[in-house]
Write a protein that holds these residues in place. Sequence first.
Motif, PDB file in Angstrom:
ATOM      1  N   ILE A  38       0.855  -1.184   0.000  1.00  0.00           N
ATOM      2  CA  ILE A  38       0.000   0.000   0.000  1.00  0.00           C
ATOM      3  C   ILE A  38       0.891   1.234   0.000  1.00  0.00           C
ATOM      4  N   HIS A  39       0.559   2.213  -0.832  1.00  0.00           N
ATOM      5  CA  HIS A  39       1.319   3.463  -0.867  1.00  0.00           C
ATOM      6  C   HIS A  39       0.996   4.273   0.386  1.00  0.00           C
ATOM      7  N   ARG A  40       2.001   4.827   1.023  1.00  0.00           N
ATOM      8  CA  ARG A  40       1.815   5.559   2.285  1.00  0.00           C
ATOM      9  C   ARG A  40       0.911   6.781   2.150  1.00  0.00           C
ATOM     10  N   VAL A  41       1.024   7.508   1.041  1.00  0.00           N
ATOM     11  CA  VAL A  41       0.302   8.770   0.887  1.00  0.00           C
ATOM     12  C   VAL A  41      -1.046   8.574   0.210  1.00  0.00           C
ATOM     13  N   SER A  42      -1.039   7.937  -0.955  1.00  0.00           N
ATOM     14  CA  SER A  42      -2.269   7.834  -1.744  1.00  0.00           C
ATOM     15  C   SER A  42      -3.173   6.691  -1.310  1.00  0.00           C
ATOM     16  N   GLY A  43      -2.615   5.654  -0.682  1.00  0.00           N
ATOM     17  CA  GLY A  43      -3.417   4.522  -0.255  1.00  0.00           C
ATOM     18  C   GLY A  43      -3.687   3.500  -1.348  1.00  0.00           C
ATOM     19  N   LYS A  44      -3.095   3.682  -2.533  1.00  0.00           N
ATOM     20  CA  LYS A  44      -3.280   2.731  -3.624  1.00  0.00           C
ATOM     21  C   LYS A  44      -2.541   1.450  -3.331  1.00  0.00           C
TER      22      LYS A  44
END
Length: 50
Positions: A38-44
Amino acid sequence: MKQGKRPTKRQKMEIKENGLNMENWLVERDVPSMMVIIHRVSGKTRTIRR
């Protein structure tokens, strides 16, 4: 969605081998056939196949 955990050294190497910045990703699920991150900023989410 599950919460991501900080990647281990082995997981960081796998993320880096796939052309991603290991500091921007958390590990959601790690099974022998794949790793879901999971990407830390975008949540993707992204799946890395082994």
